[in-house]
Design a protein around this motif. Structure first.
Motif, PDB file in Angstrom:
ATOM      1  N   TYR A  24       0.833  -1.191   0.000  1.00  0.00           N
ATOM      2  CA  TYR A  24       0.000   0.000   0.000  1.00  0.00           C
ATOM      3  C   TYR A  24       0.870   1.244   0.000  1.00  0.00           C
ATOM      4  O   TYR A  24       1.809   1.350   0.779  1.00  0.00           O
ATOM      5  CB  TYR A  24      -0.910   0.006   1.232  1.00  0.00           C
ATOM      6  N   VAL A  25       0.536   2.189  -0.885  1.00  0.00           N
ATOM      7  CA  VAL A  25       1.255   3.455  -0.947  1.00  0.00           C
ATOM      8  C   VAL A  25       0.588   4.406   0.038  1.00  0.00           C
ATOM      9  O   VAL A  25      -0.570   4.772  -0.129  1.00  0.00           O
ATOM     10  CB  VAL A  25       1.237   4.048  -2.373  1.00  0.00           C
ATOM     11  N   LEU A  26       1.331   4.803   1.058  1.00  0.00           N
ATOM     12  CA  LEU A  26       0.800   5.718   2.071  1.00  0.00           C
ATOM     13  C   LEU A  26       1.105   7.155   1.731  1.00  0.00           C
ATOM     14  O   LEU A  26       0.300   8.045   1.959  1.00  0.00           O
ATOM     15  CB  LEU A  26       1.389   5.373   3.440  1.00  0.00           C
ATOM     16  N   VAL A  27       2.316   7.416   1.216  1.00  0.00           N
ATOM     17  CA  VAL A  27       2.747   8.767   0.859  1.00  0.00           C
ATOM     18  C   VAL A  27       3.472   8.684  -0.467  1.00  0.00           C
ATOM     19  O   VAL A  27       4.330   7.825  -0.655  1.00  0.00           O
ATOM     20  CB  VAL A  27       3.700   9.354   1.926  1.00  0.00           C
ATOM     21  N   ASN A  28       3.118   9.574  -1.399  1.00  0.00           N
ATOM     22  CA  ASN A  28       3.871   9.696  -2.642  1.00  0.00           C
ATOM     23  C   ASN A  28       4.074  11.185  -2.875  1.00  0.00           C
ATOM     24  O   ASN A  28       3.272  11.836  -3.534  1.00  0.00           O
ATOM     25  CB  ASN A  28       3.124   9.047  -3.801  1.00  0.00           C
ATOM     26  N   ASN A  29       5.135  11.729  -2.296  1.00  0.00           N
ATOM     27  CA  ASN A  29       5.406  13.149  -2.369  1.00  0.00           C
ATOM     28  C   ASN A  29       6.413  13.400  -3.485  1.00  0.00           C
ATOM     29  O   ASN A  29       7.609  13.182  -3.316  1.00  0.00           O
ATOM     30  CB  ASN A  29       5.941  13.650  -1.023  1.00  0.00           C
ATOM     31  N   LYS A  30       5.916  13.848  -4.643  1.00  0.00           N
ATOM     32  CA  LYS A  30       6.780  14.087  -5.797  1.00  0.00           C
ATOM     33  C   LYS A  30       7.655  15.316  -5.600  1.00  0.00           C
ATOM     34  O   LYS A  30       8.710  15.429  -6.189  1.00  0.00           O
ATOM     35  CB  LYS A  30       5.922  14.245  -7.049  1.00  0.00           C
ATOM     36  N   CYS A  87       2.980  13.620   5.356  1.00  0.00           N
ATOM     37  CA  CYS A  87       1.672  12.973   5.503  1.00  0.00           C
ATOM     38  C   CYS A  87       0.515  13.963   5.550  1.00  0.00           C
ATOM     39  O   CYS A  87      -0.631  13.538   5.593  1.00  0.00           O
ATOM     40  CB  CYS A  87       1.658  12.134   6.776  1.00  0.00           C
ATOM     41  N   LYS A  88       0.795  15.257   5.554  1.00  0.00           N
ATOM     42  CA  LYS A  88      -0.311  16.203   5.695  1.00  0.00           C
ATOM     43  C   LYS A  88      -1.191  16.202   4.447  1.00  0.00           C
ATOM     44  O   LYS A  88      -0.731  16.000   3.330  1.00  0.00           O
ATOM     45  CB  LYS A  88       0.200  17.607   6.001  1.00  0.00           C
ATOM     46  N   LYS A  89      -2.483  16.404   4.682  1.00  0.00           N
ATOM     47  CA  LYS A  89      -3.468  16.442   3.603  1.00  0.00           C
ATOM     48  C   LYS A  89      -4.112  17.814   3.638  1.00  0.00           C
ATOM     49  O   LYS A  89      -4.856  18.130   4.551  1.00  0.00           O
ATOM     50  CB  LYS A  89      -4.510  15.351   3.787  1.00  0.00           C
TER      51      LYS A  89
END
Length: 152
Positions: A24-30, A87-89
């Protein structure tokens, strides 16, 4: 680079996307080149039990600039990764309270600008540079990520 290990717990919040191998991808920060994934694997101590394994993948871009929109700024030598920021949304979501719909953000630090270590291909980046034309120098705006700045 610095990874702040003391605040990795928000990753337990939920799963975003599942890959082929049940990861599972939890964070994908490009913007900061970080991907955080998790998957259940058999425990080495107790093979009948599954444990949660998390992987943090950080790509440190070579020749990254302190100011990515300024190709003449000095090279970046310090990279800081805080799990709470990754992790911030900040996209607003609709929630229902007392029969009424409200817009809410899931993070409190969304007004602060995000530090990017490389170009986020979904954002438009520009810079200005001096251009000599007929003996006169003018500052001209240049696009650094054309694919995201111009519509098809």
């Amino acid at each position: 680079f610095l990874l702040d290990p003391g605040i990795a717990y928000p990753l337990l919040a939920g799963y975003v996307q599942e890959t082929e191998d049940n990861e599972y991808v939890l964070v994908n920060n490009k913007c900061q080149c970080v991907t955080v994934t998790s998957k259940f694997v058999p425990s080495k101590e107790n093979p009948g039990e599954d444990i949660l394994e998390r992987n943090i993948r950080i790509l440190v871009p070579l020749k990254a600039r302190e100011n990515i929109s300024d190709p003449l700024s000095p090279l970046r030598t310090n990279f800081v990764y805080r799990m709470t920021e990754l992790c911030k949304k900040c996209d607003p979501v609709e929630i229902e309270l007392g029969g009424e719909i409200y817009q809410a953000q899931q993070s409190t630090s969304c007004s602060e600008p995000e530090t990017c270590y490389t170009y986020n291909r979904d954002k438009c980046y520009t810079t200005t540079f001096p251009f000599l034309y007929h003996g006169e120098t003018k500052n001209v705006k240049a696009v650094l990520t054309p694919a995201s700045c111009y519509a098809d």
